[in-house]
Scaffold this motif. Sequence first.
Motif, PDB file in Angstrom:
ATOM      1  N   ASP A 132      38.685  30.180  42.501  1.00  0.00           N
ATOM      2  CA  ASP A 132      38.051  31.434  42.111  1.00  0.00           C
ATOM      3  C   ASP A 132      38.432  31.781  40.682  1.00  0.00           C
ATOM      4  N   GLY A 133      37.875  32.857  40.168  1.00  0.00           N
ATOM      5  CA  GLY A 133      38.247  33.349  38.849  1.00  0.00           C
ATOM      6  C   GLY A 133      38.046  34.853  38.863  1.00  0.00           C
ATOM      7  N   GLN A 134      38.819  35.551  38.035  1.00  0.00           N
ATOM      8  CA  GLN A 134      38.698  37.012  38.025  1.00  0.00           C
ATOM      9  C   GLN A 134      37.459  37.442  37.264  1.00  0.00           C
ATOM     10  N   GLY A 135      36.716  38.350  37.844  1.00  0.00           N
ATOM     11  CA  GLY A 135      35.496  38.821  37.196  1.00  0.00           C
ATOM     12  C   GLY A 135      35.419  40.332  37.194  1.00  0.00           C
ATOM     13  N   PHE A 136      34.286  40.842  36.730  1.00  0.00           N
ATOM     14  CA  PHE A 136      34.073  42.290  36.676  1.00  0.00           C
ATOM     15  C   PHE A 136      32.773  42.634  37.380  1.00  0.00           C
ATOM     16  N   MET A 137      32.779  43.767  38.042  1.00  0.00           N
ATOM     17  CA  MET A 137      31.539  44.305  38.587  1.00  0.00           C
ATOM     18  C   MET A 137      31.263  45.632  37.888  1.00  0.00           C
ATOM     19  N   VAL A 138      30.006  45.835  37.480  1.00  0.00           N
ATOM     20  CA  VAL A 138      29.623  47.092  36.831  1.00  0.00           C
ATOM     21  C   VAL A 138      28.342  47.581  37.491  1.00  0.00           C
ATOM     22  N   THR A 139      27.981  48.815  37.195  1.00  0.00           N
ATOM     23  CA  THR A 139      26.714  49.299  37.754  1.00  0.00           C
ATOM     24  C   THR A 139      25.564  48.735  36.924  1.00  0.00           C
ATOM     25  N   THR A 145      26.245  43.675  30.054  1.00  0.00           N
ATOM     26  CA  THR A 145      25.901  42.320  30.485  1.00  0.00           C
ATOM     27  C   THR A 145      27.041  41.340  30.268  1.00  0.00           C
ATOM     28  N   SER A 146      28.065  41.759  29.487  1.00  0.00           N
ATOM     29  CA  SER A 146      29.162  40.841  29.246  1.00  0.00           C
ATOM     30  C   SER A 146      30.476  41.597  29.338  1.00  0.00           C
ATOM     31  N   ALA A 147      31.505  40.904  29.814  1.00  0.00           N
ATOM     32  CA  ALA A 147      32.812  41.539  29.946  1.00  0.00           C
ATOM     33  C   ALA A 147      33.339  41.963  28.580  1.00  0.00           C
ATOM     34  N   LYS A 148      32.881  41.302  27.520  1.00  0.00           N
ATOM     35  CA  LYS A 148      33.389  41.626  26.190  1.00  0.00           C
ATOM     36  C   LYS A 148      32.885  42.972  25.685  1.00  0.00           C
ATOM     37  N   SER A 149      31.874  43.537  26.352  1.00  0.00           N
ATOM     38  CA  SER A 149      31.414  44.849  25.899  1.00  0.00           C
ATOM     39  C   SER A 149      32.061  45.975  26.699  1.00  0.00           C
ATOM     40  N   ILE A 224      27.645  41.648  39.120  1.00  0.00           N
ATOM     41  CA  ILE A 224      28.894  40.950  38.835  1.00  0.00           C
ATOM     42  C   ILE A 224      28.682  40.181  37.544  1.00  0.00           C
ATOM     43  N   LEU A 225      29.483  40.507  36.529  1.00  0.00           N
ATOM     44  CA  LEU A 225      29.282  39.895  35.217  1.00  0.00           C
ATOM     45  C   LEU A 225      29.586  38.400  35.284  1.00  0.00           C
ATOM     46  N   PRO A 226      28.858  37.612  34.488  1.00  0.00           N
ATOM     47  CA  PRO A 226      29.037  36.156  34.571  1.00  0.00           C
ATOM     48  C   PRO A 226      30.403  35.685  34.063  1.00  0.00           C
ATOM     49  N   ASP A 227      31.047  36.443  33.157  1.00  0.00           N
ATOM     50  CA  ASP A 227      32.303  35.922  32.598  1.00  0.00           C
ATOM     51  C   ASP A 227      33.434  35.969  33.611  1.00  0.00           C
ATOM     52  N   LEU A 228      34.137  34.865  33.736  1.00  0.00           N
ATOM     53  CA  LEU A 228      35.364  34.843  34.522  1.00  0.00           C
ATOM     54  C   LEU A 228      36.518  34.790  33.528  1.00  0.00           C
ATOM     55  N   ILE A 229      37.521  35.643  33.726  1.00  0.00           N
ATOM     56  CA  ILE A 229      38.576  35.732  32.713  1.00  0.00           C
ATOM     57  C   ILE A 229      39.838  34.992  33.109  1.00  0.00           C
ATOM     58  N   SER A 230      39.853  34.348  34.261  1.00  0.00           N
ATOM     59  CA  SER A 230      41.075  33.645  34.660  1.00  0.00           C
ATOM     60  C   SER A 230      40.765  32.553  35.671  1.00  0.00           C
ATOM     61  N   LYS A 231      41.767  31.713  35.912  1.00  0.00           N
ATOM     62  CA  LYS A 231      41.684  30.737  36.997  1.00  0.00           C
ATOM     63  C   LYS A 231      42.418  31.329  38.178  1.00  0.00           C
ATOM     64  N   GLU A 232      41.780  31.359  39.322  1.00  0.00           N
ATOM     65  CA  GLU A 232      42.429  31.894  40.518  1.00  0.00           C
ATOM     66  C   GLU A 232      42.280  30.911  41.672  1.00  0.00           C
ATOM     67  N   PRO A 233      43.149  29.914  41.726  1.00  0.00           N
ATOM     68  CA  PRO A 233      43.093  29.028  42.889  1.00  0.00           C
ATOM     69  C   PRO A 233      43.716  29.730  44.091  1.00  0.00           C
ATOM     70  N   LEU A 234      42.913  30.018  45.110  1.00  0.00           N
ATOM     71  CA  LEU A 234      43.408  30.740  46.273  1.00  0.00           C
ATOM     72  C   LEU A 234      43.765  29.759  47.380  1.00  0.00           C
ATOM     73  N   GLY A 235      44.876  30.012  48.021  1.00  0.00           N
ATOM     74  CA  GLY A 235      45.248  29.099  49.095  1.00  0.00           C
ATOM     75  C   GLY A 235      46.318  29.672  49.986  1.00  0.00           C
ATOM     76  N   PRO A 236      46.564  28.997  51.113  1.00  0.00           N
ATOM     77  CA  PRO A 236      47.603  29.452  52.037  1.00  0.00           C
ATOM     78  C   PRO A 236      48.998  29.075  51.547  1.00  0.00           C
ATOM     79  N   SER A 237      49.988  29.803  52.009  1.00  0.00           N
ATOM     80  CA  SER A 237      51.364  29.457  51.661  1.00  0.00           C
ATOM     81  C   SER A 237      52.252  29.605  52.888  1.00  0.00           C
ATOM     82  N   VAL A 238      53.358  28.878  52.871  1.00  0.00           N
ATOM     83  CA  VAL A 238      54.327  28.941  53.964  1.00  0.00           C
ATOM     84  C   VAL A 238      55.714  29.193  53.385  1.00  0.00           C
TER      85      VAL A 238
END
Lengths: 347, 397
Positions: A132-139, A145-149, A224-238
């Motif tokens: 996954d990657g972190q994104g933004f949702m706007v109205t 249209t872009s996270a940079k704005s 949901i804006l197209p820009d992803l600002i990070s890498k988010e590898p999601l997974g289980p942990s023990v």
Amino acid sequence: MKTVHSLIQRPWLAASLLAAMTTLSLPAMAGKTIDTIKTRGTLNCGVNTSLPGFSAADSQGNWSGLDVDVCKAVAATLLNDATKVKWTPLNASQRFAVLQAGEIDILSRNTTWTLNRDASLGLHFTGTTYYDGQGFMVTKKSKITSAKSLKGATVCVQSGTTTEKNLNDFSKMNKLNIKPVVFDTLEATNKAYFSGRCQAYTTDASGLASVRNKEAGNPDDHVILPDLISKEPLGPSVRRGDDEFFAIVKWVVFALIEAEEYGITQANVDQMKNSTDPVVLRILGASEDTGKLLGLDKEWAYRAIKAVGNYGEMFERNVGPKSTLKLPRGLNNQWNKGGLMYAPPVR
Amino acid sequence: MIPPGPPPPSRSRAWSWRSQAFRGLIYQILTLVLLVLAITYLMSNTFANMRTRGIQSGFDFFLQPAGFAIGESLFEFDSAQGYWVAYLVGLSNTLRVALIGIVLATVLGTLIGIGRLSNNLLVRGLCAVHVEVTRNIPLLLQLFMWYFAMTELLPSIEEPLRPMAHVFFSKNGLQYPLPEWSAGHWGTVVGLLAGVLAWRAWVRRAVHQFEATGQFRPARTHLTGVAMWLALTALGWLAGGAPGELSIPEVTEINVVGGGAVTPEYLTLLIGLSIYTSGYIAEVVRSGIQSVAYGQHEAAVALGLSRSAELRLVQLPQALRVIIPPLTSQHLNLIKNSSLAVAVGYPDLVSIGSTALNQTGRAIECIAVLMLCYLTLSLLTSAAMNLYNRRVRIQDR
């Protein structure tokens, strides 16, 4: 029987202290977790309180989602019954303390794999189940249209996540001076955003899709804006200190991924036992006994696939085209189809 | 007749196994040793467990860059500064809401407490309703109610209310022009403090005059006092070189930024805490006033004092002795309850602490620091209130 372990308002305070203080020394003995789970008869699994597509309970208390399926698969492998799971819904800020304290065996709660968490929290990530990657949702109304704005924007965030740090890095790098408003529960964050307190909502893109679908009066009013600002590898942990259990959780997920690669599905898993493909036979335990090496029986992977289907099926059912989220496969496709899902061989 | 009892046991200092003092001492030592052992056991167990599970510990992270931004702060905070600065921001935010909250809750609570004793049925009824409603609904629910009401009802950020030029009122809260801080403002600060002292001296003088001549004009005295205070502040500002830089809220494409702001999160917490605590304070004040003997009221009426003069000069001074100790615990409750801030998105000490906890994973350290901060705050408040209590209590002569 499934029981929903509901936690009171802010137990992380008590939990994290009690975690280390009151539990007696748990020596790092081989296979101890597996024995405990087998005697107990249930797998204790920590999931998100409510993130449809990843983990959410319906009105009858039946849990479903991608993260939920991981626990079901492990339960099917270890206990031969995918329903023998005790679900513990957790907030972002509670999750690690509860795992450390031994209240849950697996944390499968859309958790990002980072160095900090892997190295210093007394836990091991077993792999990635969703890139996954972190994104933004706007109205839609805002016409952004872009996270940079998002200059000078107020952004709603849930605390206890990697999100706050990513947001700050992104804001600093692009000189956006974003103001975070941080809440401790998903519910409060959703409410604040949908009432118009913030110009944007930020979390993992998959989470945004889930929130938009479930909480918005009209999902089409939010983008949901197209820009992803990070890498988010999601997974289980023990928890650390039990290599055998760590290996089992790791390989159950790999087996599910490899099952997709070789076309083994929930529906054809029984027929596939008569396949001529040696790889398929190995995965299903019809030829070699791969389970022995893990301290399991021959059909360990067969049971997992039979219970939840292969990774592709899990994806489609929970977050993909067959679900309400309709997330594209994207990075989560198989490695030979342009994605990142690559399981080491089961052999 | 009570028969004469046995003679009191001789309090001889001679050492004996059977002496009460000796046994008392033994029990105390035993208790202390057990306590220390229990704490040592828990601590060593904690650290052993943490080591075996590979959980790292230590306070070294406090100096590392925090790496997260904070929505509102009394002073400029940059994410490159250390965690300890972030904690300071949290502490200042907690103080900002707690101190003003204490003042508001006390004023409101006192008025409502007096109102509960009013002869007017409507006033009495409304005050009773206020007390019952605020005391019987959990604070967290009240905070949610205020917050969601506020975020739903306030005008949207795109179309804010503009009561005056450069003042905006919207879901962002209240945004207004604020003087930009510069070195010259130290003059203003000095002037402000001098003004407060002058005001006080002026009131003292008036009290002396009243005692000497019987002339008393409270309104006029205080008006002059305020004028002196304002004049001295202005003088200080001029002496500082009259710095006139203003930070004015600006409308950008998507938001209103800059200037000073009272956010809905802060307002929610302030209003929620003040109103919740005012219910308790009202009861404290009411019971305090009712503890003053009825004869005092009759005496005041016989002297021809008005109701307000009676309250101010006869009843409240005596009631205060009863009111102060329970009032102190209400103030402490307010400070501690402010830790619910994170539920409504206000970056208080606990909110910052939990972010730090989640980023560093140092649960015990982060929570220990939080506990220490609240303990210090509460003890300081207690100490201040005890000092005041000593002043108002009956002096033995």
